[in-house]
Motif scaffolding. Structure first.
Motif, PDB file in Angstrom:
ATOM      1  N   GLY A 115       0.810  -1.207   0.000  1.00 19.57           N
ATOM      2  CA  GLY A 115       0.000   0.000   0.000  1.00 19.57           C
ATOM      3  C   GLY A 115       0.845   1.258   0.000  1.00 19.57           C
ATOM      4  O   GLY A 115       2.075   1.199  -0.077  1.00 19.57           O
TER       5      GLY A 115
ATOM      6  N   ASP B 132       0.368  -7.465   7.776  1.00 23.81           N
ATOM      7  CA  ASP B 132       0.374  -6.354   6.830  1.00 23.81           C
ATOM      8  C   ASP B 132      -1.022  -5.754   6.773  1.00 23.81           C
ATOM      9  O   ASP B 132      -1.991  -6.469   6.522  1.00 23.81           O
ATOM     10  CB  ASP B 132       0.782  -6.882   5.449  1.00 23.81           C
ATOM     11  CG  ASP B 132       0.617  -5.838   4.374  1.00 23.81           C
ATOM     12  OD1 ASP B 132       0.603  -4.639   4.709  1.00 23.81           O
ATOM     13  OD2 ASP B 132       0.499  -6.221   3.193  1.00 23.81           O
ATOM     14  N   ASP B 133      -1.138  -4.460   7.039  1.00 28.63           N
ATOM     15  CA  ASP B 133      -2.475  -3.848   6.970  1.00 28.63           C
ATOM     16  C   ASP B 133      -2.682  -3.063   5.677  1.00 28.63           C
ATOM     17  O   ASP B 133      -3.757  -2.509   5.454  1.00 28.63           O
ATOM     18  CB  ASP B 133      -2.737  -2.955   8.193  1.00 28.63           C
ATOM     19  CG  ASP B 133      -1.809  -1.748   8.246  1.00 28.63           C
ATOM     20  OD1 ASP B 133      -1.105  -1.494   7.248  1.00 28.63           O
ATOM     21  OD2 ASP B 133      -1.774  -1.064   9.275  1.00 28.63           O
TER      22      ASP B 133
ATOM     23  N   GLU C  48      -7.224   1.257   7.302  1.00 29.49           N
ATOM     24  CA  GLU C  48      -7.503   1.249   8.732  1.00 29.49           C
ATOM     25  C   GLU C  48      -8.367   0.068   9.173  1.00 29.49           C
ATOM     26  O   GLU C  48      -8.151  -0.503  10.232  1.00 29.49           O
ATOM     27  CB  GLU C  48      -8.134   2.579   9.139  1.00 29.49           C
ATOM     28  CG  GLU C  48      -7.071   3.671   9.209  1.00 29.49           C
ATOM     29  CD  GLU C  48      -7.612   5.046   8.872  1.00 29.49           C
ATOM     30  OE1 GLU C  48      -8.824   5.260   9.007  1.00 29.49           O
ATOM     31  OE2 GLU C  48      -6.810   5.908   8.474  1.00 29.49           O
ATOM     32  N   ALA C  49      -9.345  -0.297   8.341  1.00 28.01           N
ATOM     33  CA  ALA C  49     -10.198  -1.432   8.719  1.00 28.01           C
ATOM     34  C   ALA C  49      -9.352  -2.694   8.859  1.00 28.01           C
ATOM     35  O   ALA C  49      -9.570  -3.514   9.753  1.00 28.01           O
ATOM     36  CB  ALA C  49     -11.289  -1.638   7.680  1.00 28.01           C
ATOM     37  N   ASN C  50      -8.360  -2.841   7.962  1.00 24.96           N
ATOM     38  CA  ASN C  50      -7.492  -4.008   8.043  1.00 24.96           C
ATOM     39  C   ASN C  50      -6.621  -3.971   9.295  1.00 24.96           C
ATOM     40  O   ASN C  50      -6.334  -5.008   9.890  1.00 24.96           O
ATOM     41  CB  ASN C  50      -6.586  -4.093   6.812  1.00 24.96           C
ATOM     42  CG  ASN C  50      -7.378  -4.448   5.574  1.00 24.96           C
ATOM     43  OD1 ASN C  50      -8.548  -4.818   5.670  1.00 24.96           O
ATOM     44  ND2 ASN C  50      -6.745  -4.338   4.427  1.00 24.96           N
TER      45      ASN C  50
ATOM     46  N   VAL D 168      -7.442  -2.661  12.131  1.00 26.25           N
ATOM     47  CA  VAL D 168      -8.301  -3.038  13.244  1.00 26.25           C
ATOM     48  C   VAL D 168      -8.405  -4.559  13.317  1.00 26.25           C
ATOM     49  O   VAL D 168      -8.224  -5.158  14.375  1.00 26.25           O
ATOM     50  CB  VAL D 168      -9.696  -2.390  13.067  1.00 26.25           C
ATOM     51  CG1 VAL D 168     -10.687  -2.976  14.059  1.00 26.25           C
ATOM     52  CG2 VAL D 168      -9.597  -0.886  13.238  1.00 26.25           C
ATOM     53  N   ASN D 169      -8.662  -5.193  12.177  1.00 31.96           N
ATOM     54  CA  ASN D 169      -8.752  -6.653  12.154  1.00 31.96           C
ATOM     55  C   ASN D 169      -7.436  -7.296  12.567  1.00 31.96           C
ATOM     56  O   ASN D 169      -7.422  -8.261  13.328  1.00 31.96           O
ATOM     57  CB  ASN D 169      -9.118  -7.143  10.753  1.00 31.96           C
ATOM     58  CG  ASN D 169     -10.606  -7.005  10.498  1.00 31.96           C
ATOM     59  OD1 ASN D 169     -11.391  -6.943  11.431  1.00 31.96           O
ATOM     60  ND2 ASN D 169     -10.978  -6.945   9.239  1.00 31.96           N
ATOM     61  N   ALA D 170      -6.349  -6.752  12.037  1.00 29.96           N
ATOM     62  CA  ALA D 170      -5.045  -7.359  12.309  1.00 29.96           C
ATOM     63  C   ALA D 170      -4.722  -7.302  13.797  1.00 29.96           C
ATOM     64  O   ALA D 170      -4.265  -8.285  14.388  1.00 29.96           O
ATOM     65  CB  ALA D 170      -3.962  -6.643  11.506  1.00 29.96           C
TER      66      ALA D 170
ATOM     67  N   SER E  67      -0.126   6.973  11.064  1.00 28.63           N
ATOM     68  CA  SER E  67      -0.792   7.633  12.181  1.00 28.63           C
ATOM     69  C   SER E  67      -2.262   7.258  12.238  1.00 28.63           C
ATOM     70  O   SER E  67      -2.794   6.972  13.309  1.00 28.63           O
ATOM     71  CB  SER E  67      -0.657   9.148  12.032  1.00 28.63           C
ATOM     72  OG  SER E  67       0.695   9.507  12.029  1.00 28.63           O
ATOM     73  N   GLY E  68      -2.921   7.283  11.067  1.00 23.63           N
ATOM     74  CA  GLY E  68      -4.349   6.976  11.048  1.00 23.63           C
ATOM     75  C   GLY E  68      -4.604   5.604  11.622  1.00 23.63           C
ATOM     76  O   GLY E  68      -5.487   5.415  12.464  1.00 23.63           O
TER      77      GLY E  68
ATOM     78  N   LEU F 273      -4.166   5.556  15.354  1.00 23.54           N
ATOM     79  CA  LEU F 273      -5.293   6.152  16.068  1.00 23.54           C
ATOM     80  C   LEU F 273      -6.502   5.226  16.038  1.00 23.54           C
ATOM     81  O   LEU F 273      -7.264   5.155  16.997  1.00 23.54           O
ATOM     82  CB  LEU F 273      -5.645   7.506  15.438  1.00 23.54           C
ATOM     83  CG  LEU F 273      -4.593   8.581  15.670  1.00 23.54           C
ATOM     84  CD1 LEU F 273      -4.836   9.777  14.764  1.00 23.54           C
ATOM     85  CD2 LEU F 273      -4.584   9.019  17.125  1.00 23.54           C
ATOM     86  N   ALA F 274      -6.662   4.500  14.925  1.00 20.48           N
ATOM     87  CA  ALA F 274      -7.813   3.614  14.807  1.00 20.48           C
ATOM     88  C   ALA F 274      -7.732   2.456  15.793  1.00 20.48           C
ATOM     89  O   ALA F 274      -8.747   1.970  16.267  1.00 20.48           O
ATOM     90  CB  ALA F 274      -7.923   3.096  13.373  1.00 20.48           C
TER      91      ALA F 274
END
Lengths: 318, 259, 244, 297, 392
Positions: free
Chosen positions: E39, E76-77, E81-83, E85-87, E106-107, E110-111
């Motif tokens: 990414g 690896d996210d 951000e959703a990834n 959180v899951n990771a 940073s995002g 923070l998530a």
């Protein structure tokens, strides 16, 4: 009442899964699948039923998330009221956008929706005083009903999938009605639909607004679930991902939308074990599906049915 | 019931329909014939509002329908079939016909989504009417199956049933017999008569002269967008001009080619 | 030269031909006549390889060419002048002619191609004047000439002509038919589809009347000109009673 | 700085940026004309052009003049390979499915590039000196002139190809009328492959000339593709002159927008203009409504 | 029927989606890591991943911690951000890690901040934004230096040169915008006036329009706050426009490849950064010298094709903070957290860390060294000045 069987089955399994799983990680992953499903179900109405491509749905997703997030964090509005506000605001915006845009067709419509999505994304990024800009903002309060706060994954899971089930029920009712038929006729041939008395322009805009509003709900859920939002979550990549979910799942079937969201929503989790190679595997999976099952994953279900069930039912006729 | 006066349609300099005037009386079968490119399908598109006319007036049941949008005209009772059969393969046969009821029903999204009694009842009525029309046109396929697998003749019947499901006052049929074999053509001709007898006015564009001459009450002959002749089938068949247009003239050159 | 045996073809679900058999001898003009939608054009399109679903045999000099793609059939010396001309409208007359000889550019000599172009200009002098003009801006008759000229550029042994007089003023139609006769004199075999039955039968040796995808009457054109069945095919049942 | 010089500088900047958009848009159009699809992997062709050039000149130490055609040829191979593997075998696929396949293709190419060249941006020296050229108070880099020169060359070569060569005319013939093209013996499928080759070549050229200015990394293609798509649509899909005019226009709009309105919203300004044009002319500036009607999803 | 099958298929997928767990081996001490290896931020995430993998090998080769090997599970996210959180949830609930290093951006940090809090797992972020540790969250730390310190160091340097009117140009991503925020926040206190404030998109190819505007303003210096490639393009565009005012860059400039990419335009750029880049210049008295030299040497040895960068350094510091804590107090989440919070004088690549209950970053502005590009190399600005003095 045979047609309620799949939905009932769906509800039973959705209810039962957490009992089987218990693991918050899986539940958490499924919450995202649920959030994506909300959008893909409504997007499949636009794309698969009414045949209008939208590469800008992440914008509505984002407007929903930002409206709800900002109202609750900045002005301390109740999250539910904020969610309702975000639906109204998104609906109005979608109407204003859809009115001129839906006159376009094909690639031009794709570009116009993509462009609008970008404009919204740029707004999230640049209106720093309002949206906190690219770094996003957090501490968004969680949703609560009375004393029941949706703070852990399992509660949120039930909330999201309850919404998905309600949406599915409504949408299944609609697609098997005069309105559903009218939408599908637009995809088939706008000319013929018109000649049958279907006001195609009006239906196109209605369904566009509807799906935008549902996307806003999904956005609101995202904001209150993750409690942090930033613009990158709502960029063009997300729009493309959403459309891809719908097409990979099978765009002419709402179950396909859920299937696509479930597959592409959890694919990154499966692909973790591939490390850096995940991007290659992801691309390859997408390409293979599109090359060999252009009707999406549900069309595979159809093939299976033809193989096993179809022969049986056809035999007496022969 | 339908009155056309001075109807003209130009496509960037090409005149597809040229100052056409005619009348269709209630409960008659009026056929439009003429060579390819005579402007017959364009005429249908003008009558149903798919194309805006350049000039002229179309009045249906004493209302001017020029410039109205097609779905409004359909609601007023003008329905049609298409030359290449435009039925929807993404719906079952039954759903296709049920779509025809669209302009005669009114339940909104909310009552449908919530399955209010009104909506459920209306849906049942739609289904009933659709099944009735499927039977009326003599379509013997499973109504829940996809029309994609049907042979062409039966697809046409689906389109007929759909058009009839709109409860039309005036039915426009664009080449209903094209692509059909003799037997199917015969069936279609009978069906058109039956439709007329049930009180629906029919206009048709057709190349199969057997059908036209057999069932029409009135024939209008067009070429190059203009009216060549109009009248009873027998009169038209005798019309020298019509015969010339159809069979062609003699090629003077062919008999004594220059060296 | 061309022998078609029990040819059936389909447009999707629609069976357009229901077993057509016909024969075109070398150097002949054979015409297919019949009402609109009878399947005449489909016969030509199937022979030319534009219709993908078909059964039966299409023998060109004894070899079956059915099922070959259009571009391969052109190579075998069959050129179709399609209905509605299908010119490359945004290109010049000269370009259209050059593309007509597309397959010959690789091995054919430049002089030969120029010579052929001159031959076409000889047939249709007006095209020479307009060689730099865009095909889309020509009149209907000129377009038809160009369409024929383009087909001739591939040096076909068999020319398929689909409704060459359609939409043309009578004078222009005469002009086109004059050319057809001239081509025949030059040794080109022609299979002609025409709605204008009289004109077609007058130039052809043999004629076939097609109705609903089948041959209903066939024979020497002179006979067909006098046959009332032919008129019936055009003007419908009960016609002869009225006409007599 | 005089306000005149400032404006001139904005316009120079816009033209330099816009010429890249124009080249990408041309690539889109060539494939669109032949197949009716938008090839979302177009941006990856640009990226690959730059990357191959970097490898050839820095790792293999080839002189630029030699490396340039080799880099272009390599990208052409990728383009043709992609078409042959993923698009050629399909029987009558829908436009939407084809577009999805090109998206998947772009992900794959991007992934391979990530492994081949790593994640850091790579660097290519300017073709000639880096000393800016001063013109009426505004400046321009020699490399910008190279970009403009390449755009001009691409336009001239394309014009020559489509108007003067038989193969080019055959390709136009395919775009205009497939059946008629087949009737004169043109193999349409070959032409589709050729269209991929051609637009890969244009993408590669664009990638090679901009790399010295913008650096190149494996994810660079996406943004360029987006802008190029915008230009292709604004100009009217399928229109070559439209692509060039619209590409330059978007570049200049962005630059003027950043200069006179707000750099925070410069991309939005260009997009708003694009949308405005589409609402008034739904087929783009130089597009034809006729073609648009024929080729829809 | 078709729908039933479709529904069943969805269920199967959902259920099997759950089966992405990996086999559990009880032996090693498990530490989680979440980096954006793919990414847009992958150029940061990759050296971070490489670094923790390098340390894992090193520690295990030395016999692990108290006889137990360590296992670093890297997720690896993709910067999504959703990834992330899951990771993080996966690491916590499936892998049962006792601490997490990362995320990269940073995002994403923070998530996942609330997740670390709710699950009581220590998380040491490798992202820059101050919001990660301000307000302080009990379980969340970070290793990169603070943006505000970077801004302050730049302003101090400007003041010493008598510059008071400046232009800022920032990229419109998380890194650039937090920088912009800090620059605007701290400039008034130090008497610096921002006379032009421009931004550009991270993937933009040309910034001459923005710079032309700046050139026409009365700015005496420009600060660019972004990561590659923007920082290179800005330098080159300034040269193109003939702008001679000094260019300051953010601490994101600290990558030797930038020097090559900037060419002549890079000369004289001033930026604050950790001391990793100028390790060879450091005197023996520098506490950091040993750590930096070791990290650089080890990394270069293990990844010869990759340049050592400050980003990898952030992961180095983060992981060693955790490992030191485990060495001291054993694999217990709460004790690890407490130990990190009380760490003082930890010498890392980014500086010398002094954590406290109020400060979960642990670095102050002394972690930055103002540096410049001279003769195609990064050098400490102070040494340049000394040379000048010496010449005089």
């Amino acid at each position: 009442m045979k047609k309620h069987v799949p939905l009932a089955l769906f509800v039973v399994i959705v209810m039962g899964l957490p009992v089987l799983l218990k693991n918050p990680y899986y539940i958490g992953a499924l919450v995202f699948v649920g959030i994506y499903s909300l959008i893909t179900i409504s997007l499949s109405l636009v794309l698969g039923y009414a045949g209008q491509i939208s590469l800008g749905h992440a914008a509505f997703y984002g407007i929903g998330a930002y409206t709800s997030g900002l109202l609750t964090t900045r002005w301390h509005v109740s999250p539910w009221f904020a969610l309702a506000c975000s639906m109204v605001i998104t609906g109005i915006l979608a109407y204003a956008i859809g009115k001129p845009v839906l006159k376009l067709r094909g690639h031009y419509l794709a570009m116009a929706t993509l462009g609008l999505g970008e404009i919204v994304y740029i707004f999230f990024n640049s209106a720093v005083d309002l949206t906190a800009g690219p770094s996003g903002f957090g501490q968004i309060p969680r949703l609560a009903i009375g004393g029941l706060v949706f703070k852990d994954d399992i509660r949120f899971y039930y909330l999201v999938w309850f919404t998905v089930a309600v949406l599915l029920a409504l949408v299944l009712n609609i697609i098997n009605s005069r309105i559903g038929r009218a939408l599908r006729s637009i995809h088939g041939s706008e000319t013929a639909a018109n000649a049958m008395g279907v006001n195609t322009a009006s239906y196109k805009i209605q369904i566009f607004v509807f799906s935008a509003v549902i996307s806003a709900v999904a956005g609101g859920y995202y904001a209150h679930f993750v409690t942090f939002i930033s613009p990158t979550t709502f960029d063009a990549n997300t729009s493309i991902l959403l459309v891809t979910m719908v097409i990979v799942g099978g765009m002419s079937n709402v179950w396909g939308a859920v299937l696509g969201a479930a597959l592409l929503g959890t694919l990154p989790e499966y692909l973790r074990r591939f490390g850096d190679y995940d991007i290659l595997v992801y691309g390859a999976i997408m390409m293979v599906i599109m090359m060999f099952a252009p009707g999406g994953l549900v069309s595979l279900a159809g093939l299976v049915k033809q193989k096993f069930v179809g022969n049986l039912s056809r035999e007496p006729a022969a | 019931m339908l009155n056309v006066e001075g109807l003209t349609k130009e496509f960037g300099g090409v005149v597809a329909v040229n100052d056409l005037s005619f009348e269709v009386r209630e409960k008659q079968i009026k056929s439009i014939i003429g060579p390819n490119g005579a402007g017959k399908t364009t005429l249908f598109n003008l009558l149903t509002g798919l194309l805006p006319p350049s000039r002229g007036r179309i009045s249906f049941l004493d209302t001017n329908i020029c410039g109205l949008r097609p779905h409004v005209i359909a609601r007023m009772g003008v329905s049609r079939s298409f030359q290449n059969v435009e039925i929807f393969d993404n719906m079952s046969i039954l759903e296709n016909v049920m779509l025809g009821r669209h302009c005669r029903t009114s339940c909104g999204a909310v009552s449908i989504a919530l399955r209010r009694r009104k909506a459920v009842k209306e849906e049942a009525l739609i289904r009933e009417e659709a099944l009735r029309q499927i039977e009326a046109v003599g379509l013997d396929a499973d109504p829940h199956s996809s029309p994609a697998a049907l042979p062409f003749g039966k697809r046409r019947l689906v389109e007929f049933a759909r058009a009839l499901a709109t409860s039309p006052r005036l039915l426009l049929l664009d080449e209903p017999a094209s692509g059909l074999n003799m037997r199917e053509t015969e069936q279609v001709a009978q069906l058109i008569r039956k439709i007329r007898d049930s009180g629906v006015t029919v206009m048709l564009v057709e190349h199969d002269m057997s059908v036209v001459m057999e069932i029409s009450d009135d024939v209008l002959v067009m070429d190059y967008g203009t009216k060549i002749a109009e009248g009873k089938p027998r009169e038209v068949q005798k019309n020298r001009e019509v015969i010339a247009r159809y069979l062609g003239r003699s090629n003077e050159y062919a008999k004594n080619p220059k060296p | 030269m061309l022998r078609i045996q029990n040819l059936k073809s389909y447009y999707g679900r629609l069976q357009a031909l229901r077993g057509i058999s016909l024969h075109v001898g070398k150097g002949e003009i054979v015409t297919l006549i019949g009402a609109n939608g009878a399947g005449k054009s489909t016969i030509l399109n199937t022979v030319a390889g534009l219709v993908s679903q078909s059964e039966g045999k299409i023998l060109l000099d004894g070899k079956d060419i059915r099922g070959l793609p259009a571009e391969k059939i052109v190579k075998r010396g069959v050129a179709l002048v399609p209905e509605g001309r299908q010119l490359f409208a945004p290109m010049t007359v000269a370009d259209n002619l050059a593309l007509g000889a597309y397959l010959r550019h690789r091995n054919g000599s430049k002089a030969e191609l120029e010579q052929d172009a001159e031959m076409v200009f000889g047939l249709f002098p007006v095209l020479k004047e307009r060689r730099k003009q865009l095909a889309g801006t020509l009149s209907g008759g000129e377009q038809q000439m160009l369409a024929i000229g383009r087909a001739l550029m591939s040096r076909p042994c068999l020319l398929l002509l689909d409704e060459p007089s359609m939409g043309l003023a009578p004078k222009m139609a005469d002009e086109i038919f004059r050319t057809i006769v001239r081509l025949k004199q030059q040794g080109v075999t022609i299979l002609l589809v025409e709605q204008n039955a009289r004109m077609a039968l007058e130039v052809a040796e043999q004629g076939y009347v097609i109705e609903t995808g089948q041959v209903v009457v066939q024979g020497p054109s002179a006979d067909l000109l006098r046959n009332h069945d032919v008129e019936r095919a055009y003007l419908g049942k009960g016609y002869e009673k009225v006409w007599e | 700085m005089h306000s005149f010089s400032i404006t001139l500088q904005y316009i120079f900047t816009g033209i330099a940026v816009g010429s890249i958009y124009a080249m990408v848009a041309l690539g889109f159009n060539i494939i669109y004309n032949c197949t009716g699809i938008i090839n979302f992997a177009q941006g990856e062709f640009v990226m690959l052009g730059g990357m191959f050039m970097i490898t050839l000149t820095t790792t293999w130490k080839l002189p630029s003049l030699v490396a340039f055609p080799i880099a272009v040829a390599l990208v052409v191979l990728v383009g043709v390979g992609f078409e042959r593997i993923a698009i050629h075998p399909l029987k009558s696929p829908s436009v939407l499915v084809l577009i999805m396949i090109t998206i998947a293709g772009s992900i794959l190419i991007k992934g391979v590039a990530m492994f081949a060249w790593g994640k850091e941006p790579c660097y290519l020296p300017h073709f000639s000196s880096e000393t800016p050229i001063n013109f009426l108070g505004a400046t321009i880099l020699p490399q910008n002139l190279w970009i403009l020169g390449c755009l001009a060359a691409v336009v001239i070569v394309l014009a020559w190809f489509f108007n003067r060569t038989l193969v080019g005319k055959a390709m136009r013939a395919c775009a205009h009328n497939r059946d008629a093209a087949r009737l004169v013996g043109i193999n349409v499928k070959q032409m589709v492959t050729l269209s991929f080759a051609l637009s890969a070549a244009i993408g590669a050229v664009a990638g090679i000339v901009i790399t010295p200015i913008i650096l190149m990394d494996y994810q660079r293609g996406a943004m360029l593709a987006l802008k190029g798509f915008g230009a292709a649509i604004l100009g009217g899909l399928g229109s070559g002159p439209g692509a060039v005019v619209a590409g330059l226009l978007i570049g200049v709009l962005e630059s003027l927008g950043a200069g006179y309105i707000s750099s925070h919203y410069k991309d939005a300004i260009a997009l708003v203009v694009l949308l405005g044009v589409l609402f008034i002319r739904p087929a783009g500036l130089l597009g034809s409504a006729e073609i648009q009607r024929l080729k829809k999803f | 029927m078709k729908r039933i099958l479709a529904a069943a298929a969805i269920m199967c997928l959902l259920v099997s989606g759950i089966a992405f767990a990996q086999a559990v081996a009880p032996e090693p001490i498990k530490i989680g890591a979440v980096f954006a290896v793919t990414g847009p931020a992958s150029k940061l995430g990759e050296p971070e991943r490489n670094t923790v993998k390098m340390i894992e090998a090193e520690v295990n080769a030395a016999g692990g911690i108290k006889g137990r090997p360590i296992e670093i599970i890297v997720e690896d996210d993709g910067g999504v951000e959703a990834n992330t959180v899951n990771a993080v949830k996966k690491l916590i609930t499936n892998d049962k890690v006792i601490a997490i290093v990362g995320p990269t951006t940073s995002g994403a940090s923070l998530a996942v901040k609330p997740i670390a809090e709710e699950n009581s797992v220590p998380l040491v972020s490798c992202a820059a934004a101050e919001k990660i540790v301000n307000p302080v969250a009990k379980w969340v730390f970070k290793t990169p230096q603070k943006d505000s310190d970077a801004a302050i160091r730049i302003f101090e340097n400007m003041k010493s040169k008598g510059i008071s009117k400046i232009a800022i140009i920032t990229s419109s991503d998380g890194f650039g915008s937090t920088g912009r925020e800090q620059l605007k926040k701290h400039s008034p206190a130090l008497g610096i006036e921002i006379v032009a404030d421009e931004t550009y998109a991270p993937a933009d190819t040309d910034m001459t329009a923005q710079l032309t505007k700046i050139k026409a303003s009365e700015a005496q210096a420009v600060i660019n706050w972004s990561v590659v490639p923007g920082q290179v393009i800005v330098a080159k565009n300034m040269r193109q426009l003939g702008m001679t005012i000094p260019l300051y860059q953010s601490h994101g400039f600290g990558n030797p490849k930038n020097i090559q990419a900037c060419g002549e335009a890079g000369e004289g750029i001033i930026f604050p950064a950790g001391r990793l880049l100028i390790v060879d210049e450091l005197g023996a008295d520098s506490k950091q010298k040993a750590v930096l030299a070791k990290y650089k040497a080890d990394y270069q040895a293990k990844y010869p094709n990759d340049q050592v960068s400050t980003f990898g350094g952030h992961a180095y510091d983060a992981l060693w903070l955790v490992l030191n804590a485990i060495k001291a107090v054993g694999p217990d989440k709460a004790k690890i957290r407490d130990y990190i919070e009380n760490t003082k004088g930890f010498v890392g690549t980014g500086g010398i860390f002094n954590f406290s209950a109020e400060d979960h970053c642990g670095l102050d502005k002394s972690a930055f060294e103002m540096q410049t590009v001279k003769g195609g190399k990064f050098v400490a600005l102070s040494s340049v000045k000394e040379e000048v003095k010496a010449k005089k």
